[in-house]
Design a protein around this motif. Structure first.
Motif, PDB file in Angstrom:
ATOM      1  N   ARG A  67       7.127   2.745   9.032  1.00  0.00           N
ATOM      2  CA  ARG A  67       7.511   1.359   8.768  1.00  0.00           C
ATOM      3  C   ARG A  67       6.355   0.409   9.076  1.00  0.00           C
TER       4      ARG A  67
ATOM      5  N   GLU B 163       4.376  -1.764   6.244  1.00  0.00           N
ATOM      6  CA  GLU B 163       4.397  -3.220   6.380  1.00  0.00           C
ATOM      7  C   GLU B 163       2.979  -3.787   6.355  1.00  0.00           C
ATOM      8  N   LYS B 164       2.059  -3.095   7.013  1.00  0.00           N
ATOM      9  CA  LYS B 164       0.652  -3.530   7.012  1.00  0.00           C
ATOM     10  C   LYS B 164       0.080  -3.475   5.597  1.00  0.00           C
TER      11      LYS B 164
ATOM     12  N   SER C 268       1.748  -3.738   2.845  1.00  0.00           N
ATOM     13  CA  SER C 268       2.395  -4.777   2.039  1.00  0.00           C
ATOM     14  C   SER C 268       1.717  -6.134   2.203  1.00  0.00           C
ATOM     15  N   LYS C 269       0.952  -6.286   3.287  1.00  0.00           N
ATOM     16  CA  LYS C 269       0.249  -7.544   3.533  1.00  0.00           C
ATOM     17  C   LYS C 269      -1.184  -7.515   3.008  1.00  0.00           C
TER      18      LYS C 269
END
Length: 244
Positions: A190, A194-195, A197-198
């Motif tokens: 996760r 998430e990293k 996605s940025k």
């Protein structure tokens, strides 16, 4: 892919009498199948040559070779995107070596995530400061090298301050997560996703494999072998699916 993760979650809530290995295999096939459907599945090799190969080549060309900070290692190994395992007998310095690699890579304006299942951020940080103080001592004999334990006890403020200043460039690009022996591999996934996605594509360190807690199916816990196999496959899928 989201549907695959949903189905995997359902699989892990299976009844206690479900066979562990079969459930794990089903989970992995679902995840792998979802990824293949999204990318290159159901096309012939000829269609892959025509439609996808050049894109994959360009993606690979965009990979930036990073220095490990060790001249001999850089000259003899070319680190491509992939999953690498560092193994040695206990207390030989695997964590210290991996941490140094992480800081050297982060120094090159590269995002790094360091998952620590055993040692605290405080322990890891004082190790890095101690290492940098020794580097500073080699460059200037007037600067005192200081060990990690002395740093933890508040020793030699000036050497510590100078070392921290030297480490700042790397420290801005590295995040250390304390996993505290208890965070499952799904939490690691996760954080990495998430990293990504940025907009970042981090180099990921996991210290260490055997400390990732086993998954359960009902009240059944996986064997050590099943656990390590499962975690290795999950890490490989995370790496491959995201070009890490």
């Amino acid at each position: 892919i989201k549907e695959a993760f949903k189905r995997a979650e359902i699989a892990y809530k299976a009844l206690e009498n479900d066979d562990t290995s079969k459930t794990i295999k089903s989970d992995e096939q679902t995840l792998l199948g979802a990824n293949m459907d999204v990318t290159k599945a159901n096309i012939t090799d000829f269609e892959y040559f025509e439609k996808q190969l050049s894109k994959d080549v360009n993606d690979f060309k965009s990979y930036r070779q990073l220095s490990t900070g060790f001249k001999t290692l850089d000259e003899n190994m070319y680190f491509l995107p992939g999953l690498y395992v560092l193994g040695a007998i206990p207390s030989l310095g695997k964590t210290t070596f991996a941490l140094q690699l992480a800081y050297e890579i982060a120094k090159q304006d590269q995002s790094v995530i360091f998952f620590s299942y055993e040692q605290s951020r405080f322990e890891l940080t004082t190790k890095s400061i101690a290492r940098q103080s020794y580097v500073n001592h080699l460059e200037d004999n007037n600067i005192m090298a200081i060990d990690a334990l002395s740093i933890r006890r508040g020793g030699n403020g000036e050497s510590v301050k100078r070392a921290l200043k030297n480490l700042n460039v790397s420290a801005k690009n590295i995040i250390t997560y304390e996993m505290n022996f208890e965070k499952p591999i799904e939490e690691l996934e996760r954080v990495v996703i998430e990293k990504i996605s940025k907009g970042a594509k981090p180099v990921v360190f996991v210290d260490y494999l055997q400390m990732i807690p086993p998954s359960k199916i009902g009240n059944k816990e996986m064997t050590i072998k099943e656990t390590v196999d499962y975690h290795m496959k999950k890490l490989k899928l995370l790496q491959r699916n995201n070009g890490l």
